[in-house]
Design a protein around this motif. Structure first.
Motif, short mmCIF file in Angstrom:
data_model
loop_
_atom_site.label_atom_id
_atom_site.label_comp_id
_atom_site.label_asym_id
_atom_site.label_seq_id
_atom_site.Cartn_x
_atom_site.Cartn_y
_atom_site.Cartn_z
N LEU A 125 -5.62 -3.11 9.98
CA LEU A 125 -5.41 -3.03 8.53
C LEU A 125 -6.73 -2.85 7.77
O LEU A 125 -6.78 -2.15 6.76
N GLU A 126 -7.78 -3.49 8.29
CA GLU A 126 -9.07 -3.40 7.60
C GLU A 126 -9.60 -1.97 7.63
O GLU A 126 -10.08 -1.45 6.63
N LEU A 127 -9.51 -1.35 8.81
CA LEU A 127 -9.96 0.03 8.95
C LEU A 127 -9.10 0.97 8.11
O LEU A 127 -9.61 1.87 7.44
N MET A 128 -7.80 0.74 8.12
CA MET A 128 -6.91 1.54 7.26
C MET A 128 -7.31 1.44 5.81
O MET A 128 -7.40 2.44 5.09
N ALA A 129 -7.58 0.22 5.37
CA ALA A 129 -7.94 0.00 3.97
C ALA A 129 -9.23 0.72 3.62
O ALA A 129 -9.36 1.31 2.55
N ALA A 130 -10.18 0.69 4.56
CA ALA A 130 -11.45 1.37 4.32
C ALA A 130 -11.26 2.88 4.23
O ALA A 130 -11.81 3.54 3.35
N ARG A 131 -10.45 3.42 5.12
CA ARG A 131 -10.21 4.87 5.11
C ARG A 131 -9.44 5.29 3.86
O ARG A 131 -9.65 6.38 3.32
N ARG A 132 -8.55 4.45 3.41
CA ARG A 132 -7.66 4.80 2.29
C ARG A 132 -8.24 4.45 0.94
O ARG A 132 -7.83 4.99 -0.08
N GLY A 133 -9.15 3.49 0.92
CA GLY A 133 -9.61 3.01 -0.37
C GLY A 133 -8.51 2.29 -1.12
O GLY A 133 -8.40 2.41 -2.34
N ALA A 134 -7.68 1.57 -0.39
CA ALA A 134 -6.59 0.80 -1.00
C ALA A 134 -6.59 -0.61 -0.42
O ALA A 134 -7.10 -0.84 0.67
N GLU A 135 -6.01 -1.53 -1.13
CA GLU A 135 -6.02 -2.93 -0.71
C GLU A 135 -4.69 -3.36 -0.11
O GLU A 135 -4.63 -3.83 1.03
N GLN A 136 -3.64 -3.16 -0.88
CA GLN A 136 -2.32 -3.67 -0.51
C GLN A 136 -1.80 -3.05 0.78
O GLN A 136 -1.79 -1.83 0.93
N ALA A 137 -1.31 -3.88 1.68
CA ALA A 137 -0.73 -3.40 2.93
C ALA A 137 0.38 -2.40 2.65
O ALA A 137 0.54 -1.41 3.36
N ARG A 138 1.12 -2.65 1.60
CA ARG A 138 2.24 -1.80 1.23
C ARG A 138 1.81 -0.38 0.87
O ARG A 138 2.58 0.56 0.96
#
Length: 201
Positions: A111-124
């Motif tokens: 999730l952390e890597l996803m958030a970094a790639r996306r520039g988003a916080e919420q898991a949703r």
DNA sequence: GACCAGATTGTCT
DNA sequence: GACAATCTGGTCA
């Protein structure tokens, strides 16, 4: 980090609409030098070779859609709107161009890597759309034609003894984003009814 | 929450 | 030269 069995070649021998439903609950995972990400598939769309003007292959084979004509269980990744990618699972026998678009994942690992790639916080928000999940997992045209039964990008069962999503929990709707005359009324979109992670209801 | 404009480029007519 | 299986950020409520 779970590492359950990849869906075998035989999984991809079913009719495309069945595969689109059966992929719900499966796990899409990608290992790159940046790290490992995975998510549970909660939304799909089927694209068919017959009677489906919305299919990229409806007017025959081109350089872009060539992957759709390849063997089932491989990846078809394309660029859309000049800046986003969409990831599909190729289905149907070689020479027959059908595929399942993966539209949303429930984030499971990385999730952390996803958030970094996306520039988003919420898991949703990480994987609730076809281009979002490609960005989150680091999927680009480099993964076009990839074998999804082995290798760094693959689709696995979510548990050693997988329970299929029961039909009562699967919602069927028209597909998203197709213009008029593109099969916009065909009921070929599927999502897990009670999932918070679908692109839209 | 609903609606809308703008981004940005490979691909095909 | 038009368009695309989308997303984001803005406005108005």
């Amino acid at each position: 980090v779970p590492d359950f069995a990849p869906l075998p070649q035989g999984f991809y021998a079913s009719p495309t609409e069945d595969i689109a439903r059966n992929l719900l609950g499966g796990v899409l995972r990608h290992e790159t030098d940046e790290g490992f990400c995975a998510g549970v598939i909660v939304e799909t769309e089927a694209y068919l070779s017959a009677g489906d003007p919305g299919c990229h292959a409806a007017r025959g084979e081109t350089a872009r859609n060539a992957a759709m004509f390849g063997p089932p269980g491989t990846a078809y990744v394309y660029l859309i709107y000049g800046m986003y990618h969409c990831f599909n699972v190729v289905t149907a026998p070689e020479g027959v161009a059908e595929a399942v678009l993966i539209r949303a994942l429930e984030p499971l690992n990385g999730l952390e890597l996803m958030a970094a790639r996306r520039g988003a916080e919420q898991a949703r928000e990480l994987c609730s759309g076809p281009a979002k999940l490609c960005r989150a997992l680091g999927i680009t045209r480099e993964q076009n034609l990839a074998d999804l039964t082995r290798g760094p990008l693959r689709i696995c069962r979510s548990s050693p003894e997988p329970q299929p999503i029961p039909p009562s929990r699967i919602v069927t709707t028209p597909r998203i984003g197709l213009g008029e005359g593109k099969g916009e009324d065909l009921l070929l979109r599927y999502y897990v009814a009670d999932s918070e992670f679908v692109s839209r209801r």
